[in-house]
Design a protein around this motif. Structure first.
Motif, PDB file in Angstrom:
ATOM      1  N   GLN A  27       0.817  -1.206   0.000  1.00  9.42           N
ATOM      2  CA  GLN A  27       0.000   0.000   0.000  1.00  9.42           C
ATOM      3  C   GLN A  27       0.857   1.266   0.000  1.00  9.42           C
ATOM      4  O   GLN A  27       0.342   2.361   0.208  1.00  9.42           O
ATOM      5  N   ALA A  54       3.691  -0.157   4.240  1.00  9.39           N
ATOM      6  CA  ALA A  54       2.315  -0.574   4.536  1.00  9.39           C
ATOM      7  C   ALA A  54       1.860  -1.626   3.534  1.00  9.39           C
ATOM      8  O   ALA A  54       2.187  -1.563   2.343  1.00  9.39           O
ATOM      9  N   HIS A  55       1.081  -2.589   4.006  1.00  9.12           N
ATOM     10  CA  HIS A  55       0.547  -3.622   3.118  1.00  9.12           C
ATOM     11  C   HIS A  55      -0.697  -4.235   3.733  1.00  9.12           C
ATOM     12  O   HIS A  55      -0.983  -4.062   4.912  1.00  9.12           O
ATOM     13  N   THR A  56      -1.460  -4.920   2.908  1.00  9.04           N
ATOM     14  CA  THR A  56      -2.621  -5.672   3.363  1.00  9.04           C
ATOM     15  C   THR A  56      -2.414  -7.136   3.012  1.00  9.04           C
ATOM     16  O   THR A  56      -1.659  -7.467   2.089  1.00  9.04           O
ATOM     17  N   ARG A  58      -4.269 -11.395   3.476  1.00 12.74           N
ATOM     18  CA  ARG A  58      -5.293 -12.329   3.939  1.00 12.74           C
ATOM     19  C   ARG A  58      -4.571 -13.578   4.415  1.00 12.74           C
ATOM     20  O   ARG A  58      -3.601 -14.015   3.803  1.00 12.74           O
ATOM     21  N   LEU A  77      -2.107  -1.640  13.925  1.00 12.92           N
ATOM     22  CA  LEU A  77      -2.470  -2.688  12.987  1.00 12.92           C
ATOM     23  C   LEU A  77      -3.974  -2.910  13.071  1.00 12.92           C
ATOM     24  O   LEU A  77      -4.584  -2.705  14.121  1.00 12.92           O
ATOM     25  N   HIS A  99      -8.263 -10.799   7.641  1.00 11.17           N
ATOM     26  CA  HIS A  99      -7.751  -9.769   6.742  1.00 11.17           C
ATOM     27  C   HIS A  99      -7.122  -8.693   7.616  1.00 11.17           C
ATOM     28  O   HIS A  99      -7.770  -8.187   8.539  1.00 11.17           O
ATOM     29  N   TYR A 100      -5.889  -8.361   7.335  1.00  9.41           N
ATOM     30  CA  TYR A 100      -5.250  -7.363   8.187  1.00  9.41           C
ATOM     31  C   TYR A 100      -4.510  -6.313   7.368  1.00  9.41           C
ATOM     32  O   TYR A 100      -4.119  -6.550   6.218  1.00  9.41           O
ATOM     33  N   ARG A 101      -4.343  -5.153   8.013  1.00  9.73           N
ATOM     34  CA  ARG A 101      -3.614  -4.041   7.416  1.00  9.73           C
ATOM     35  C   ARG A 101      -2.451  -3.683   8.329  1.00  9.73           C
ATOM     36  O   ARG A 101      -2.627  -3.446   9.527  1.00  9.73           O
ATOM     37  N   ASP A 102      -1.276  -3.661   7.741  1.00  9.22           N
ATOM     38  CA  ASP A 102      -0.057  -3.317   8.469  1.00  9.22           C
ATOM     39  C   ASP A 102       0.428  -1.974   7.943  1.00  9.22           C
ATOM     40  O   ASP A 102       0.718  -1.829   6.760  1.00  9.22           O
ATOM     41  N   PRO A 103       0.504  -0.934   8.794  1.00 10.14           N
ATOM     42  CA  PRO A 103       0.901   0.389   8.314  1.00 10.14           C
ATOM     43  C   PRO A 103       2.392   0.521   8.038  1.00 10.14           C
ATOM     44  O   PRO A 103       2.840   1.542   7.513  1.00 10.14           O
TER      45      PRO A 103
END
Length: 302
Positions: A27, A54-56, A58, A77, A99-103
Motif C-alpha cells: 500500500q 504498509a501492506h494488506t 489475507r 495494525l 484480513h489485516y492491514r499493516d501500516p
C-alpha cells in the motif's frame, strides 16, 4: 528453536509467512525490508515481525489460540476491521480467515498456544471453562503485564535467556489474566489460611525457582482470584507478589554467597527477565543494588 530472517523483497516475505494467501498487496512505495524472528518451545510459538512499507494481506490462522499485539507507535495494525493499538492484545481464534492491514514500521507480535494448553490454563487460573471466541476479541491488559511479556520474549529472541516452562507459564498467565471472568464465591477464613499455607509450602519446595501460578492453582484446586484473596488476607500481598519476594531473597542469597557469576545470571535463573524493574525491587527490599551485593562478595574474596 530460534530463527531470525531478513527479507529485501515483499514477494520473498509473503512466500515465507505461514498462512498468507496470494491476496497480498503493498500500500506504499519505497524500498521494502522486513525482519522476522521466531521462537518455538514448551508449547509456545512466538513471532515478531516488522516491515518498512504498509501492506494488506489475507491469512488463515492455525488451529491454535493466537494473541497479537504491537510495539508503541502512532499507528495501529487492523485485523478484520478491529484496530489493536499498543497496549492492547487481540485474541484471534484458530482456524478462521483474517484480513489485516499493516501500516509499516510497526513491530507486530503474535503468540500462539495449543488449544488444550490454553483451555487448561483458563480453567486453572479463572476457575471456569473457556468460552472460545468466534471472532477476534480485543483485550485490555494491565500495562505492566504486556510490558513484562514483551520484555521476557525479547530476551528470548535475543538469546539472553532460554524459553523454559516457567517463562511460558508466566506469559500464559499474563494472557489469561486479561480475559473477562466472573467472580467466584469468597472462601471462608479457615480456607483462606489453608490456601495461604499451601502457597507457602509450594514456595518452600521450589528453592527459589519460578513457579507458574497456573500450576499452583491446579495443585490447590482453586482459581487465581481465590488464591490471591487468601494470600492478601493472610500474607499481606497477592500470590504473585509473594512469590516474587521469595525469589528476590533467593537472588540475594545467590549473590551474597557467590553462587552466580553475574547479576543477569542470578536474576534470569530465578525468573526475573525485566532487569530494570528487578534492580529497583531488589533495592527497595535490600537497600542496595544487586551489583553492590555481588561486588561485596567479590571484594571479600579478592
Amino acid at each position: 528453536m530460534r530463527t531470525r530472517i531478513g527479507f529485501a523483497s515483499f514477494e520473498a516475505y509473503a512466500a515465507h509467512a505461514p498462512g498468507l494467501s496470494a491476496n497480498v498487496m503493498l500500500q506504499a512505495r519505497g524500498t521494502f525490508g522486513a525482519q522476522v524472528s521466531r521462537v518455538r518451545g514448551c508449547g509456545l510459538l512466538a513471532v515478531a515481525a516488522k516491515t518498512t512499507l504498509a501492506h494488506t494481506a489475507r491469512a488463515l490462522t492455525p488451529a491454535r489460540e493466537v494473541f497479537a499485539f504491537c510495539d508503541a507507535g502512532p499507528r495501529s495494525l487492523v485485523l478484520n476491521g478491529v484496530a489493536y493499538p499498543h497496549g492492547t492484545i487481540l485474541w484471534i481464534p484458530g482456524g478462521i480467515e483474517i484480513h489485516y492491514r499493516d501500516p509499516g514500521e510497526v513491530r507486530a507480535w503474535s503468540l500462539s498456544f495449543a488449544r488444550e494448553d490454553f483451555t487448561t490454563a483458563v480453567h486453572a487460573l479463572l476457575g471456569q471453562e473457556m468460552t472460545a471466541a468466534g471472532d477476534p476479541m480485543l483485550l485490555s491488559p494491565e500495562p505492566g503485564i504486556l510490558r513484562g511479556i514483551m520484555t521476557a520474549l525479547q530476551l528470548v529472541m535475543d538469546g539472553t535467556t532460554e524459553l523454559r516452562p516457567p517463562l511460558v507459564g508466566a506469559v500464559l498467565q499474563g494472557i489469561v489474566s486479561s480475559l473477562p471472568s466472573g467472580r467466584p464465591p469468597e472462601p471462608t477464613a479457615v480456607r483462606r489460611r489453608n490456601l495461604a499455607a499451601g502457597l507457602v509450602a509450594l514456595a518452600d519446595t521450589s528453592e527459589g525457582q519460578p513457579l507458574a501460578l497456573a500450576d499452583i492453582c491446579r495443585a490447590l484446586g482453586v482459581s487465581l482470584r481465590t488464591l490471591n484473596t487468601s494470600a492478601q488476607d493472610v500474607l499481606g500481598m497477592n500470590a504473585s507478589r509473594y512469590l516474587r519476594r521469595r525469589r528476590l531473597h533467593a537472588v540475594h542469597r545467590a549473590l551474597r554467597e557467590g553462587l552466580a557469576a553475574s547479576v543477569t545470571q542470578a536474576a534470569t535463573e530465578h525468573g526475573f527477565f525485566e532487569l530494570g524493574r528487578f534492580a529497583a525491587d531488589y533495592r527497595d527490599v535490600f537497600g542496595e543494588l544487586p551489583s553492590a551485593t555481588l561486588h561485596a562478595w567479590q571484594t571479600g574474596w579478592s
